[in-house]
Write a protein that holds these residues in place. Structure first.
Motif, PDB file in Angstrom:
ATOM      1  N   ASP A  42       0.826  -1.191   0.000  1.00 19.92           N
ATOM      2  CA  ASP A  42       0.000   0.000   0.000  1.00 19.92           C
ATOM      3  C   ASP A  42       0.869   1.253   0.000  1.00 19.92           C
ATOM      4  O   ASP A  42       2.003   1.244   0.486  1.00 19.92           O
ATOM      5  N   LEU A  43       0.316   2.327  -0.543  1.00 20.22           N
ATOM      6  CA  LEU A  43       0.986   3.621  -0.532  1.00 20.22           C
ATOM      7  C   LEU A  43       0.413   4.460   0.599  1.00 20.22           C
ATOM      8  O   LEU A  43      -0.810   4.572   0.746  1.00 20.22           O
ATOM      9  N   LEU A  44       1.267   5.031   1.410  1.00 18.77           N
ATOM     10  CA  LEU A  44       0.854   5.842   2.544  1.00 18.77           C
ATOM     11  C   LEU A  44       1.141   7.316   2.256  1.00 18.77           C
ATOM     12  O   LEU A  44       2.219   7.659   1.756  1.00 18.77           O
ATOM     13  N   ILE A  45       0.173   8.193   2.579  1.00 19.05           N
ATOM     14  CA  ILE A  45       0.359   9.639   2.427  1.00 19.05           C
ATOM     15  C   ILE A  45       0.940  10.168   3.733  1.00 19.05           C
ATOM     16  O   ILE A  45       0.276  10.168   4.770  1.00 19.05           O
ATOM     17  N   ASP A  46       2.179  10.588   3.683  1.00 19.31           N
ATOM     18  CA  ASP A  46       2.861  11.073   4.884  1.00 19.31           C
ATOM     19  C   ASP A  46       2.462  12.509   5.197  1.00 19.31           C
ATOM     20  O   ASP A  46       2.174  12.844   6.341  1.00 19.31           O
ATOM     21  N   ASP A  47       2.477  13.371   4.216  1.00 24.03           N
ATOM     22  CA  ASP A  47       2.031  14.748   4.382  1.00 24.03           C
ATOM     23  C   ASP A  47       1.735  15.316   3.011  1.00 24.03           C
ATOM     24  O   ASP A  47       2.108  14.737   1.985  1.00 24.03           O
ATOM     25  N   PHE A  48       1.044  16.436   2.977  1.00 20.21           N
ATOM     26  CA  PHE A  48       0.777  17.106   1.707  1.00 20.21           C
ATOM     27  C   PHE A  48       0.985  18.598   1.888  1.00 20.21           C
ATOM     28  O   PHE A  48       0.836  19.142   2.985  1.00 20.21           O
ATOM     29  N   ARG A  49       1.315  19.260   0.792  1.00 18.60           N
ATOM     30  CA  ARG A  49       1.603  20.679   0.814  1.00 18.60           C
ATOM     31  C   ARG A  49       0.831  21.371  -0.299  1.00 18.60           C
ATOM     32  O   ARG A  49       0.604  20.783  -1.356  1.00 18.60           O
ATOM     33  N   VAL A  50       0.461  22.598  -0.050  1.00 21.31           N
ATOM     34  CA  VAL A  50      -0.229  23.417  -1.035  1.00 21.31           C
ATOM     35  C   VAL A  50       0.659  24.614  -1.348  1.00 21.31           C
ATOM     36  O   VAL A  50       1.110  25.315  -0.443  1.00 21.31           O
ATOM     37  N   ARG A  51       0.907  24.821  -2.633  1.00 21.14           N
ATOM     38  CA  ARG A  51       1.780  25.906  -3.063  1.00 21.14           C
ATOM     39  C   ARG A  51       0.978  26.870  -3.923  1.00 21.14           C
ATOM     40  O   ARG A  51       0.272  26.452  -4.853  1.00 21.14           O
ATOM     41  N   ALA A  52       1.093  28.139  -3.623  1.00 21.04           N
ATOM     42  CA  ALA A  52       0.426  29.179  -4.400  1.00 21.04           C
ATOM     43  C   ALA A  52       1.463  29.962  -5.187  1.00 21.04           C
ATOM     44  O   ALA A  52       2.498  30.374  -4.641  1.00 21.04           O
ATOM     45  N   ILE A  53       1.215  30.133  -6.462  1.00 25.03           N
ATOM     46  CA  ILE A  53       2.134  30.844  -7.352  1.00 25.03           C
ATOM     47  C   ILE A  53       1.402  32.040  -7.940  1.00 25.03           C
ATOM     48  O   ILE A  53       0.325  31.900  -8.516  1.00 25.03           O
TER      49      ILE A  53
END
Length: 201
Positions: A42-53
């Protein structure tokens, strides 16, 4: 992957709106970096980030400045270089203007640092007030030394200690990178925690 300690940050796949596009992007990135895939895990989501440009205008490159030649020296001092002791000119960094050129050997001083310009190098002050240093290729002695003391000339190969050290560290770096990759992708506790393995080139 579940059971591993390695996390890879991936970007959103713009070609597909499916949530599975993240999984495909991760698998492709993992295979590109490590050369294999862990099927059935299985693939685990460790963290996610949102970037604004926020797009904006690209600043124009600064115009080139004409050469002003060498600036007046602040003073002189004796400094030791490869060829021995040299009497070199000293310059204050705050006195330099865009377009000034300084040929080495020379010493440029400022309040927080000292710049030593080696023999054969050239420093040019850019439009922004930065110092652009051009390093000339170093001339080494011939690698082959002819010994004419005997009738039969013997060729003695001289090893450059600097190049020998550089290549030795490069090869060591490859082996160390192999070990880091093995530790990052390992499932076994002996490998990823106890580091009970070895790599060689």
């Amino acid at each position: 992957y579940e059971g591993t300690d390695n996390a890879i940050m991936i970007l959103e796949c713009k070609d597909s709106d499916s949530p599975l596009s993240y999984a495909r992007t991760f698998v492709d990135q993992y295979h590109r970096e490590f050369g294999f895939e862990l099927e059935g895990r299985d693939l685990l989501i460790d963290d996610f980030r949102v970037r604004a440009i926020v797009p904006g205008a690209t600043p124009a490159p600064p115009p080139s400045v004409p050469s002003l030649g060498a600036p007046p020296a602040f003073g002189s001092c004796r400094a030791y270089f490869e060829n021995g002791w040299e009497t070199v000119s000293t310059y204050k960094f705050e006195d330099l203007k865009p377009g000034h050129e300084i040929l080495g050997p020379a010493i440029i001083v400022q309040s927080i640092s000292t710049i030593v310009l080696e023999i054969g190098c050239k420093a040019f002050v850019t439009t922004d007030g930065d110092l652009d240093i051009t390093v000339q290729p170093k001339k080494h002695e011939d690698d082959v030394h002819m010994d004419t003391s005997n009738e039969d000339q013997k060729v003695e190969i001289k090893e450059d200690p600097v190049q020998l050290s550089i290549f030795a560290h490069r090869f060591m770096g490859i082996a160390e990178q192999m070990g880091r990759t093995l530790a990052r992708t390992a499932i076994s506790v002996n490998i990823k925690e106890r580091l009970d393995f070895s790599c060689a080139l």
